[in-house]
Design an enzyme around this catalytic site. Structure first.
Site, PDB file in Angstrom:
ATOM      1  N   CYS A  11       0.866  -1.184   0.000  1.00 22.87           N
ATOM      2  CA  CYS A  11       0.000   0.000   0.000  1.00 22.87           C
ATOM      3  C   CYS A  11       0.900   1.230   0.000  1.00 22.87           C
ATOM      4  CB  CYS A  11      -0.964  -0.018   1.183  1.00 22.87           C
ATOM      5  SG  CYS A  11      -0.174  -0.011   2.816  1.00 22.87           S
ATOM      6  N   ASN A  14       2.286   1.416   4.400  1.00 17.91           N
ATOM      7  CA  ASN A  14       2.606   0.143   5.088  1.00 17.91           C
ATOM      8  C   ASN A  14       2.311   0.215   6.588  1.00 17.91           C
ATOM      9  OD1 ASN A  14       5.502  -2.011   5.655  1.00 17.91           O
ATOM     10  ND2 ASN A  14       3.439  -2.622   5.133  1.00 17.91           N
ATOM     11  N   CYS A  16      -1.430   0.677   7.403  1.00 13.05           N
ATOM     12  CA  CYS A  16      -2.874   0.384   7.519  1.00 13.05           C
ATOM     13  C   CYS A  16      -3.256  -0.860   6.710  1.00 13.05           C
ATOM     14  CB  CYS A  16      -3.715   1.576   7.070  1.00 13.05           C
ATOM     15  SG  CYS A  16      -3.453   3.073   8.049  1.00 13.05           S
ATOM     16  N   ARG A  17      -3.352  -0.713   5.397  1.00 15.51           N
ATOM     17  CA  ARG A  17      -3.904  -1.800   4.570  1.00 15.51           C
ATOM     18  C   ARG A  17      -2.957  -2.981   4.410  1.00 15.51           C
ATOM     19  NH1 ARG A  17      -5.127   2.059  -0.328  1.00 15.51           N
ATOM     20  NH2 ARG A  17      -3.246   2.975   0.626  1.00 15.51           N
ATOM     21  N   SER A  18      -1.714  -2.722   3.986  1.00 15.85           N
ATOM     22  CA  SER A  18      -0.855  -3.881   3.659  1.00 15.85           C
ATOM     23  C   SER A  18      -0.418  -4.688   4.884  1.00 15.85           C
ATOM     24  CB  SER A  18       0.334  -3.477   2.777  1.00 15.85           C
ATOM     25  OG  SER A  18       1.179  -2.571   3.421  1.00 15.85           O
ATOM     26  N   ASP A 131      -8.183   3.711   1.018  1.00 10.96           N
ATOM     27  CA  ASP A 131      -7.236   4.105   2.064  1.00 10.96           C
ATOM     28  C   ASP A 131      -8.019   4.604   3.288  1.00 10.96           C
ATOM     29  OD1 ASP A 131      -5.301   5.215   3.636  1.00 10.96           O
ATOM     30  OD2 ASP A 131      -4.344   6.356   2.022  1.00 10.96           O
TER      31      ASP A 131
HETATM   32  P1  4NP Z   1      -1.814   2.751   4.116  1.00  5.96           P
HETATM   33  O1  4NP Z   1      -2.456   4.094   4.683  1.00  5.96           O
HETATM   34  O2  4NP Z   1      -1.255   3.100   2.750  1.00  5.96           O
HETATM   35  O3  4NP Z   1      -2.970   1.821   4.042  1.00  5.96           O
HETATM   36  O4  4NP Z   1      -0.738   2.309   5.095  1.00  5.96           O
HETATM   37  C1  4NP Z   1      -1.726   5.296   4.805  1.00  5.96           C
HETATM   38  C2  4NP Z   1      -0.867   5.470   5.874  1.00  5.96           C
HETATM   39  C3  4NP Z   1      -0.189   6.663   6.030  1.00  5.96           C
HETATM   40  C4  4NP Z   1      -0.372   7.664   5.096  1.00  5.96           C
HETATM   41  C5  4NP Z   1      -1.237   7.486   4.030  1.00  5.96           C
HETATM   42  C6  4NP Z   1      -1.917   6.288   3.878  1.00  5.96           C
HETATM   43  N1  4NP Z   1       0.305   8.897   5.252  1.00  5.96           N
HETATM   44  O5  4NP Z   1      -0.004   9.851   4.486  1.00  5.96           O
HETATM   45  O6  4NP Z   1       1.172   9.009   6.139  1.00  5.96           O
END
Ligand code: 4NP
Length: 163
Positions: A11, A14, A16-18, A131
């Site tokens: 994602c 790294n 939340c989703r992945s 997201d």
């Molecule tokens: P992820 O979510 O891609 O599912 O881990 C996010 C985590 C952090 C951020 C964006 C999306 N960020 O902007 O820091």
């Protein structure tokens, strides 16, 4: 023994989703008795959260489903990962575009898929795992459900080859 199938969920951050997908998939693989045959990892296209534990909201949602994410740590996906892994599972179109930009050969590019393409219930349109970072706990619940369905489909796809 034959080489394991190596999976990497990807994602943006790294956190939340992945990592949730990694935890769900590892749980399913262990439950199926395939831990010697399928290796699971995750990474982010961005390096902002390198070394960080998963987002607390993701950890809490996974814990309510019996999955422990607390020991996972963020890392950035790098070009060499496309040589190492057999399947690279992007959470959304944007992640897939960023991954394709890192591919150095057609064979590497062919390893990159949208994870939800493996969900037999998905209709082929709108295959993003949204997201949840800027939303509330409902988003994390929805993401977990999407990941569980997609990882179940992914395991069925792989198990046909390694089982
Ligand atoms: P992820 O979510 O891609 O599912 O881990 C996010 C985590 C952090 C951020 C964006 C999306 N960020 O902007 O820091």
């Amino acid at each position: 023994m034959t080489e394991p199938v190596r999976l990497c969920f990807v994602c943006l951050g790294n956190i939340c989703r992945s990592p949730t997908a990694e935890g769900v998939m590892r749980h399913l693989v262990n439950r199926a008795g395939l831990a010697d045959h399928i290796e699971v990892d995750s990474a982010g296209t961005a390096g902002w959260h390198t070394g960080d534990a998963p987002d607390r909201r993701a950890t809490v949602e996974a814990a309510t489903r019996g999955i422990d994410l607390s020991r996972l740590r963020g890392r950035q996906f790098h070009t060499g990962d496309l040589a190492w892994f057999d399947l690279v599972l992007a959470m959304d179109e944007s992640n897939r575009t960023d991954l394709r930009d890192l591919a150095t050969t057609p064979a590497e590019r062919a390893k990159i898929h949208l994870l939800r393409a493996f969900d037999p219930a998905s209709d082929g349109d709108g295959l993003d795992v949204p997201d949840p970072y800027y939303g509330g706990p409902d988003g994390f619940r929805q993401v977990f459900d999407l990941l569980e369905a997609a990882c179940t489909g992914l395991l069925a796809h792989i198990a046909a080859d390694v089982g």
